[in-house]
Design a protein around this motif. Structure first.
Motif: not given
Length: 394
Positions: A200-214
């Motif tokens: 998640i942290e590796h891809n936060l800058s390129t993901l266009h998704v508001p809510v992200i969770s493992h």
């Protein structure tokens, strides 16, 4: 308070790639449990925050630490810091709720990630688009089919089972573009706790998704490949026994975590609970607490004095918001601070997390012995891990 900036409730830098603000909300009501910050929220409040973030297109990196998360976080590093850098961190685990109660913290209920997902399904006010990423082969696909069979507050718009490669291998432009093209509101990741948080942290800058969770087990629960414990079992705090019944290989993890919990209770939690009950709040020091902020270019010095706790943290929240209104290195002088509580410690963690997000210094210096002892008891002494004798001369 002296500063060159106007105070803000949420301070941020904008990510150049996605446009999402890199922000930290210092108004969050958070407490420290075993070295991690936890938001004091009910299940409904957590649901509302997720829905609001999805509706408004605001980034919400949701972490759901349980006892396993907390034990693994004691080793420090990026896994622990990923929780600290989250936008919402909820108590997912009855042992953590019990510890909070023993320490007198205002955590009243468990906010399990799986239960949060079910509450989002049950609410019909807002339809959210979900994407499943991870899980064993075929399970995410089955979860999508099952979720879309019955109309609910969640609709699955895609899935991906990336296998068992490295974080980098699972982060190709093809994968990220496929997720973004589906336009989900909520990305559910299931890769194992450490790899999931890292991905998640590796891809936060390129993901266009508001809510992200493992939410590791959610994909299995939705697909029906694993049956979740009945509500009465969860309320008693024995969901771990049910999970072992469903997944026998988990017994090693629970055994290790159980031994770690016993050690933590003996060396940290119980001594801390006793010390907190014996210590009387210094009401005069609380009423006279002061904080000052001076900024020179890319460096900011915060000086605090007196006793700080949940009842008088507003000036500290304001100072942290002001200090982080622009990118700068931050040093905090605690030489005149005599007492702090769990809420103050957790607020310091949010500042530590913000500074790590923007790759700037966080230095907490000249911490008095009693305060440092408390930080050690709550497993938060990493906040002052740098040699203070060196810092005092800087």
């Amino acid at each position: 308070m002296q500063s060159n900036h106007t105070a803000q409730i949420s301070s941020f830098d904008v990510d150049a790639m996605t446009g999402y603000p890199i922000k930290t909300d210092f108004q969050r009501k958070v407490v420290c449990i075993l070295g991690l910050p936890f938001d004091v929220v009910s299940m409904q409040q957590a649901v509302d925050k997720v829905v609001d973030a999805a509706q408004n297109g605001e980034r919400c990196f949701l972490s759901t630490p349980n006892l396993n998360f907390a034990v693994a976080s004691l080793d420090g590093g990026d896994f622990r810091d990923s929780v600290i850098r989250s936008d919402l961190s909820v108590v997912d685990g009855m042992p953590l709720v019990w510890i909070a109660r023993l320490l007198g913290l205002p955590v009243r209920e468990r906010v399990a990630g799986s239960s949060l997902f079910e509450k989002l399904r049950e609410q019909t006010k807002t339809k959210l688009r979900v994407y499943f990423f991870g899980g064993p082969d075929g399970v995410a696909e089955k979860a999508e089919e099952k979720l879309n069979m019955i109309p609910s507050g969640l609709t699955c718009v895609g899935h991906d089972a990336p296998g068992f490669g490295s974080v980098e291998q699972m982060s190709s432009s093809v994968i990220i573009n496929r997720i973004n093209a589906s336009q989900p509101d909520f990305l559910v990741v299931a890769l194992g706790a450490k790899k999931g948080q890292a991905w998640i942290e590796h891809n936060l800058s390129t993901l266009h998704v508001p809510v992200i969770s493992h939410l590791g087990a959610v994909v299995n629960f939705v697909a029906g490949t694993i049956v979740r414990a009945p509500i009465w079992v969860r309320r008693l705090g024995f969901e771990w026994l049910w999970r072992i019944k469903e997944e026998p290989a988990l017994w090693r993890r629970y055994f290790h975590d159980g031994l770690a919990l016993l050690k933590l209770m003996a060396l940290h939690v119980i001594p801390c609970a006793i010390a907190l009950r014996l210590r009387k709040p210094d009401m005069l020091a609380i009423s006279e607490a002061k904080i000052a902020l001076i900024q020179h270019g890319s460096h900011c010095m915060i000086t605090a004095s007196g006793a700080w706790g949940d009842e008088n943290l507003s000036p500290m929240r304001l100072a942290f918001s002001e200090a982080t209104a622009s990118r700068c290195d931050i040093r905090i002088d605690f030489s005149a601070v005599t007492q702090i509580d769990s809420a103050c410690i957790a607020l310091l963690m949010l500042l530590y997390g913000h500074q790590s997000k923007i790759n700037r210094d966080f230095i907490l210096s000249n911490v008095q012995p009693d305060v440092r002892h408390l930080l050690r008891m709550v497993c938060a002494d990493y906040l002052v891990a740098v040699d203070q004798t060196v810092l005092a001369t800087c």
